[in-house]
Design an enzyme around this catalytic site. Structure first.
Site, PDB file in Angstrom:
ATOM      1  N   GLU B  61      53.510  44.309  31.896  1.00  0.00           N
ATOM      2  CA  GLU B  61      52.630  45.122  32.739  1.00  0.00           C
ATOM      3  C   GLU B  61      53.148  46.546  32.931  1.00  0.00           C
ATOM      4  O   GLU B  61      52.356  47.498  32.997  1.00  0.00           O
ATOM      5  CB  GLU B  61      52.400  44.448  34.100  1.00  0.00           C
ATOM      6  CG  GLU B  61      51.354  43.343  34.077  1.00  0.00           C
ATOM      7  CD  GLU B  61      51.871  42.015  33.550  1.00  0.00           C
ATOM      8  OE1 GLU B  61      53.095  41.881  33.374  1.00  0.00           O
ATOM      9  OE2 GLU B  61      51.057  41.102  33.318  1.00  0.00           O
ATOM     10  N   HIS B 130      47.000  33.921  41.853  1.00  0.00           N
ATOM     11  CA  HIS B 130      45.932  34.375  40.955  1.00  0.00           C
ATOM     12  C   HIS B 130      44.603  34.522  41.694  1.00  0.00           C
ATOM     13  O   HIS B 130      43.539  34.482  41.076  1.00  0.00           O
ATOM     14  CB  HIS B 130      45.722  33.387  39.797  1.00  0.00           C
ATOM     15  CG  HIS B 130      46.795  33.421  38.758  1.00  0.00           C
ATOM     16  ND1 HIS B 130      48.096  33.051  39.008  1.00  0.00           N
ATOM     17  CD2 HIS B 130      46.770  33.789  37.447  1.00  0.00           C
ATOM     18  CE1 HIS B 130      48.810  33.165  37.900  1.00  0.00           C
ATOM     19  NE2 HIS B 130      48.035  33.624  36.939  1.00  0.00           N
TER      20      HIS B 130
END
Lengths: 336, 326
Positions: B61, B130
Site C-alpha cells: 500500500e 474489512h
C-alpha cells in the site's frame, strides 16, 4: 538541451573537477553557517547537517541530466544545493524569511527546488522512496528517458517503504536509483547494532533481484561514476540499481548534538578522509595549482558570507502565507 | 444505454470516461487489471486501455500510494486503488503526512493531482478489519478533498471531478451500495466537489447523510411521512469541501437537525458539521442537534451484532420522532 551521454570521470578535465570541488566547498560552508546560526538562535526548530557528505550529492548531481528527478531526506541541504538551490535561498528558509526556498513554510527538513527537478526533502523516514519510484514510472509512461534518484540514510533500510519500493521498482524495471548515504549511524545508534547485514542497503538489493554497489561516498568522482553507470542502465531500460555510498557526518544527528556516541578514533579516521581533501588530491593529480584551489575557496566563502548577510536582512515570512498553497488554486477553503 | 446502471459498474464507467478524454490518467492497484478488481469496479479497463495504463501492483500500500504521489508530481493523473479502506492505515503516512502537505510545505512548488479510491463501510459481514467506515480518518487531515457518493450518477460525476481536480482526492466507494442501481450518468456529467444534493424535500427536520446513510435516511423519511413528520434529506456527497451552506439553508426551513453517520460517533465527521451549525446556526434551531453514528466499538462479524453497531432505518426513525416531539 540535455546531454544524453555523461562522460566517465576519467574524461573530466581540471575545470570540471574544480567546479565539483567548489560546489562541495559551498555546501560545507553553508552547513557550517547553518550550524552557527542555529547555535546563535537565528535558526529555530531543527537542522540535520550534511557537512562531510557533500560528495554524494555533488557527484551524483553532476552525473544526472538537468531534467532528472531527485528526492531527499530531512538531511537534504546538500541535495537542494547540488540541484541549484542557492545558499541564500536555503539559509533564508532556515531563518524563516520571506525569501526562503519554500517561503518559510518548509524549513530545514523540507528544502525543495522543483524547478530543477529536486522534488523535495521528506522528514518521515523512507517516505520518499515510493515517490521516486512513481516519478520513474511517470518518466517511463511519458517516454522521457528521465531517471529518478532517491537519496536516503542507512536507517531507512529497515523500514517497510524501502522494501516495497525496491520490489515494485524491480518488478516494473523502472528507471530509478536508490542511493544510500551510509553514515553508519541511525540517528544516535550504530546501524550495525540494529541491522542484521553488514551493508544495510547493498546486502538487501539481492533480495529484490537488483544489482548493487558499495562505494566510497567521500570521493566525488567515485560517486559520479557509480551514478553515471546506474543512470545509463536505467535509461537503457535495464532497471534500478542500489548504490551504498559510505560516508560520515561531521556534525551530530541534529540541532546541537555533539555526537559523543561516536568513538574518537573513528571520528578521526573519517575526518582524515574528508571529501574536500580527497577532491583536492584529485585536483593536484590534474595539475590544478594551489592558487586556483584557494581562489575557489575564496569564491565559496564570499558567496556564503553574502548569503548569510542577505538572509539576515531579508524580511520575515508574511503572516498571510500561513493560509496559502493548501489547494492548487492557492487557497485553503475546506467548506462553503 | 441501459435504463439503469449499478453503482459498481458506474465506478468503472466513471474511470473509463476520464481515461478516454485524458491520456495522463493511469490506474494502479492490487488485482485491478486482469482480475478487474476484487469488487469488480475496474471491469473492462485493462481490456480497453491496456497494460500501459492499468497496472497491477503487489500488496504494497505504501508503494501504491507513494508511487501515485510521485507520478502526480511529475505530470500524470494517477488513480490508485486501496482495496479496502481499512488498509488506508497501511499507507496512512501518505494520507496524513505526505500527499496533503507537500504542496504547502514547498511553498506551492508542486501539485499532486491524484485520486485514491477505496471500498469503504460495513454491513456485509467482513468483520472488524474489512468493514469500517473510515472517512473520519481522512477528514482529520487538512489538505485532502473527500468524495463519498451514494448514487450511480454521482459516482460518475464525482469521479470526473476528482480525477480532473488538481488537488488530491480520497474517493470512498461504499461496499454496501455496489449492487444498487440508478439511472446512468449523462455524457460529460460532472458533479462539482463540495456541493450537497437535496434528495428529498421536507419541512420539519433536516437529515444530513453521506454514502450508505443516504438510503437509510430516505427510507426513514418515508416512514416518518407516515407518522406526519416531513423530513428533508441532504446527501453531502463530499466531506471536503463540506457544504455547510446547504445544511444551514435547509435549517432555515426545518429548524431541526439530525446527522446520520456510519463512522463511529467518537471522532466522526458529524461532530465537525454540528459544531459549525452550533457556532453559526444556533438561532436557526428549535431543538437540540442529534447525531446518529456507529457505536464506539470495533465492527463485529455476525449480522445480528453488526446491525447493533451501524445505525439502521429503525433507529433513525425512532430518534427523529423523539426529536420531532421536542
Amino acid at each position: 538541451m540535455t546531454e544524453t551521454t555523461v562522460r566517465p570521470a576519467s574524461e573530466l578535465d581540471a575545470h570540471d573537477v574544480l567546479a565539483l570541488y567548489e560546489q562541495m566547498q559551498l555546501i560545507r560552508r553553508t552547513e557550517r553557517a547553518a550550524h552557527d546560526l542555529f547555535m546563535s538562535g537565528l535558526v529555530k526548530g531543527t537542522t540535520h547537517l550534511a557537512a562531510g557528505q557533500e560528495a554524494v550529492a555533488v557527484g551524483a548531481s553532476a552525473a544526472l541530466r538537468p531534467d532528472d528527478y531527485v528526492f531527499a531526506t530531512y538531511r537534504g541541504h546538500h541535495h537542494a544545493m547540488a540541484r541549484g538551490a542557492t545558499p541564500e535561498e536555503c539559509l533564508a528558509e532556515l531563518m524563516s524569511r520571506a525569501t526562503g526556498l519554500c517561503r518559510a513554510k518548509g524549513g530545514s527538513m523540507h528544502l525543495t527546488k522543483a524547478s530543477s527537478g529536486m522534488l523535495g526533502s521528506y522528514a518521515i523516514v523512507g517516505s520518499h522512496l515510493p515517490m521516486a519510484v512513481g516519478a520513474a514510472w511517470s518518466a517511463r509512461l511519458r517516454g522521457t528517458e528521465q531517471v529518478a534518484v532517491a537519496f536516503f540514510g542507512d536507517g531507512t533500510t529497515n523500514i517497510g517503504a524501502f522494501h516495497e519500493s525496491l520490489n515494485l521498482a524491480a518488478v516494473w524495471r523502472l528507471p530509478v536509483l536508490f542511493v544510500c548515504e551510509n553514515n553508519f549511524y541511525m540517528e544516535y545508534t550504530p546501524i550495525g547494532a540494529v541491522t542484521a547485514v553488514p551493508h544495510p542497503a547493498a546486502d538487501r538489493a539481492g533480495a529484490h533481484a537488483l544489482p548493487s554497489e558499495v562505494i566510497d561516498g567521500n570521493d566525488v568522482l567515485v560517486v559520479y561514476d557509480a551514478v553515471r553507470r546506474a543512470a545509463e542502465r536505467a535509461r537503457a531500460g535495464d532497471g534500478p540499481t542500489v548504490i551504498e555510498a559510505e560516508t560520515y557526518r561531521h556534525f551530530g544527528h541534529s540541532r546541537a548534538d555533539p555526537a559523543t556516541y561516536r568513538p574518537a578514533d573513528e571520528v578521526e579516521r573519517w575526518l582524515d578522509h574528508d571529501p574536500l581533501d580527497i577532491a583536492r588530491d584529485r585536483l593536484g593529480a590534474l595539475n590544478v595549482s594551489d592558487d586556483a584551489v584557494e581562489q575557489a575557496d575564496a569564491r565559496a566563502r564570499r558567496v556564503v558570507d553574502d548569503a548569510i548577510e542577505a538572509a539576515k536582512n531579508a524580511p520575515d515570512a508574511d503572516p498571510a502565507e500561513a493560509f496559502t498553497d493548501v489547494w492548487a488554486d492557492g487557497g485553503n477553503a475546506w467548506r462553503t | 444505454m441501459a435504463d439503469v446502471i449499478t453503482y459498481r459498474d458506474a465506478v468503472a464507467e466513471g474511470i473509463a470516461r476520464e481515461m478516454r478524454r485524458d491520456p495522463s490518467v493511469v490506474c494502479l492497484g492490487e488485482d485491478i487489471g486482469a482480475a478487474e478488481g476484487v469488487f469488480k469496479t475496474t471491469v473492462g479497463l485493462l481490456k480497453e486501455f491496456g497494460p500501459d495504463r492499468v497496472w497491477d501492483t503487489p500488496i504494497s500500500e505504501q508503494a501504491i500510494v507513494g508511487a501515485a504521489m510521485g507520478a502526480a508530481m511529475t505530470g500524470m493523473r494517477p488513480v490508485a486503488e486501496i482495496m479496502f479502506s481499512d488498509f488506508l492505515a497501511c499507507c496512512y503516512d501518505y494520507i496524513a503526512n505526505e500527499i496533503p502537505k507537500v504542496r504547502y510545505m514547498t511553498g506551492g512548488q508542486v501539485t499532486v493531482p491524484l485520486v485514491v479510491r477505496t471500498a469503504n463501510g460495513g454491513g456485509l459481514g467482513f468483520g472488524a478489519q474489512h468493514s469500517q467506515a473510515v472517512e473520519n480518518w481522512v477528514f482529520a487531515v487538512p489538505g485532502l478533498k473527500i468524495a463519498a457518493p451514494s448514487t450511480s450518477d454521482d459516482v460518475v460525476g464525482l469521479m470526473a471531478a476528482a480525477i480532473r481536480s488538481d488537488d488530491p482526492v480520497v474517493f470512498f466507494e461504499h461496499k454496501g451500495l455496489l449492487a444498487t442501481k440508478g439511472p446512468p450518468a449523462a455524457e460529460g456529467h460532472v458533479v462539482e466537489l463540495g456541493r450537497a444534493r437535496t434528495m428529498r424535500d421536507g419541512d420539519d427536520v433536516t437529515l444530513v447523510a453521506l454514502a450508505s446513510t443516504v438510503p437509510v435516511a430516505l427510507d426513514a423519511a418515508e416512514r416518518l411521512a407516515g407518522e406526519g413528520v416531513s423530513a428533508e434529506v441532504i446527501d453531502l456527497r463530499c466531506l471536503v469541501p463540506l457544504d455547510v451552506a446547504a445544511v444551514l439553508a435547509s435549517l432555515e426551513k426545518t429548524s431541526r437537525l439530525v446527522v446520520i453517520e456510519e463512522n463511529p460517533y467518537q471522532g466522526g465527521w458529524g461532530g465537525t458539521l454540528v459544531s459549525v451549525v452550533a457556532d453559526e446556526g444556533f438561532d436557526l434551531l428549535d431543538a437540540p442537534i442529534k447525531r446518529i453514528a456507529a457505536a464506539c466499538v470495533p465492527l463485529p462479524f455476525a449480522d445480528a451484532l453488526e446491525a447493533q453497531v451501524i445505525p439502521g432505518v429503525d433507529a433513525v426513525t425512532e430518534r427523529v420522532l423523539e426529536l420531532a416531539a421536542y
